[in-house]
Enzyme design. Sequence first.
Site, short mmCIF file in Angstrom:
data_model
loop_
_atom_site.label_atom_id
_atom_site.label_comp_id
_atom_site.label_asym_id
_atom_site.label_seq_id
_atom_site.Cartn_x
_atom_site.Cartn_y
_atom_site.Cartn_z
N ASN A 120 36.09 42.67 50.37
CA ASN A 120 35.30 41.83 49.46
C ASN A 120 35.96 40.47 49.45
O ASN A 120 37.00 40.28 48.81
CB ASN A 120 35.30 42.46 48.06
CG ASN A 120 34.70 41.53 47.01
OD1 ASN A 120 34.07 40.53 47.34
ND2 ASN A 120 34.92 41.85 45.74
N TRP A 121 35.36 39.55 50.19
CA TRP A 121 35.98 38.23 50.32
C TRP A 121 35.88 37.40 49.04
O TRP A 121 36.51 36.36 48.91
CB TRP A 121 35.32 37.44 51.46
CG TRP A 121 35.65 37.92 52.83
CD1 TRP A 121 36.45 38.99 53.18
CD2 TRP A 121 35.20 37.34 54.07
NE1 TRP A 121 36.51 39.10 54.55
CE2 TRP A 121 35.76 38.11 55.12
CE3 TRP A 121 34.38 36.26 54.38
CZ2 TRP A 121 35.52 37.80 56.47
CZ3 TRP A 121 34.13 35.96 55.72
CH2 TRP A 121 34.70 36.73 56.74
N LYS A 122 35.03 37.84 48.11
CA LYS A 122 34.76 37.06 46.90
C LYS A 122 34.36 35.63 47.32
O LYS A 122 33.78 35.46 48.39
CB LYS A 122 35.98 37.07 45.96
CG LYS A 122 36.46 38.49 45.70
CD LYS A 122 37.38 38.62 44.54
CE LYS A 122 37.78 40.09 44.41
NZ LYS A 122 38.53 40.35 43.20
N HIS A 155 29.98 44.47 40.48
CA HIS A 155 31.42 44.18 40.51
C HIS A 155 31.85 43.71 39.11
O HIS A 155 31.09 43.03 38.43
CB HIS A 155 31.72 43.11 41.56
CG HIS A 155 33.20 42.94 41.78
ND1 HIS A 155 33.98 42.19 40.93
CD2 HIS A 155 34.03 43.43 42.72
CE1 HIS A 155 35.23 42.24 41.35
NE2 HIS A 155 35.29 42.99 42.44
N GLU A 157 33.60 41.40 38.14
CA GLU A 157 33.50 39.94 37.91
C GLU A 157 32.07 39.55 37.59
O GLU A 157 31.82 38.65 36.79
CB GLU A 157 34.05 39.20 39.14
CG GLU A 157 35.58 39.32 39.20
CD GLU A 157 36.18 39.28 40.60
OE1 GLU A 157 35.51 38.82 41.54
OE2 GLU A 157 37.34 39.72 40.73
N GLU A 195 37.00 50.63 40.35
CA GLU A 195 37.93 49.50 40.33
C GLU A 195 38.36 49.24 38.89
O GLU A 195 37.63 48.57 38.13
CB GLU A 195 37.26 48.24 40.88
CG GLU A 195 36.82 48.35 42.32
CD GLU A 195 36.68 46.98 42.96
OE1 GLU A 195 37.33 46.74 43.98
OE2 GLU A 195 35.92 46.14 42.44
N GLY A 201 43.19 42.10 41.55
CA GLY A 201 43.84 40.81 41.77
C GLY A 201 45.11 40.62 40.96
O GLY A 201 45.62 39.51 40.85
N SER A 243 44.02 45.80 43.95
CA SER A 243 45.35 45.56 44.51
C SER A 243 45.76 46.58 45.57
O SER A 243 46.92 46.98 45.64
CB SER A 243 46.40 45.47 43.39
OG SER A 243 46.11 44.38 42.54
N GLY A 262 39.99 43.36 48.02
CA GLY A 262 39.78 41.94 47.73
C GLY A 262 40.78 41.09 48.49
O GLY A 262 40.62 40.81 49.68
N GLY A 263 41.84 40.67 47.81
CA GLY A 263 42.82 39.74 48.37
C GLY A 263 43.29 40.11 49.77
O GLY A 263 43.37 39.25 50.65
#
Length: 250
Positions: free
Chosen positions: A9-11, A95, A97, A167, A173, A212, A233-234
């Site tokens: 997930n590149w966001k 998600h 966010e 999640e 993150g 994470s 993600g990251g």
Amino acid sequence: MRRRLVAGNWKMHGSLAANGALLLDVLDGLPSEAKGECAVCVPFPYLAQARDHLAGTPLAWGAQNLSEHAQGAYTGEVSGAMVAEFGCRYVLVGHSERRALYGETDAVVAAKFMAAQRVGLVPILCIGETLEQRESGVTADVVGGQLDAVLDMAGVEALANAVVAYEPVWAIGTGRTASPEQAQEVHALVRGRVSVRSEAIGAGIRVLYGGSVKPQNAAELFSMPDIDGGLIGGASLAAADFLGIVRAAG
Ligand code: PGA
């Protein structure tokens, strides 16, 4: 046997130049003998770039959101049909966010889930509790409620062609991962909740863990019986890290 999935997930990260290099590096390093599946969920403007780089490769691609509406006067929104035109297999829905920053309610998330399936996309339904909810002991209620909203609106059969991503919001993150045991407990609960309505669909649905995930903790998480891969993600923004996680998934 459930086929593992590792989805990036590149966001809201990337550029044409950076994505091109990242996708080439990931493709280059993909293990040829991998039994699992992997995918990247990219920002809308880069769907064409993802298609151009990834068509015909083992790396699938997807979007991070879609409108619950099919078309119309919804300035700034993107429909599922538009996303599907770019060859996406997956789309994230709900998600944390989107829920926290853009006010997506359980009902909106369920409508998006259905909108995705109507155009042949596989929704990755994201669910998870906040730290406050975990600390006050309501994790099962929160996660169960988020899942039930979709089960009630779409019906359990819809879950046969979907993925769930657990999640915990406090792990996203933050560098703070749920322990494999903490994650397993919720994954088992998610599967159980689906199994009550359909044993076969419960047994078959893939439940990913996100929050994470790194190459260092991935193998331990993926060794749990109800963890079928990860939403990353990251670590999906660095080819070496993403590939390390893909390898951990086998
Ligand atoms: P993270 O994000 O891996 O950076 O914690 C996961 C996600 O939000 O999907």
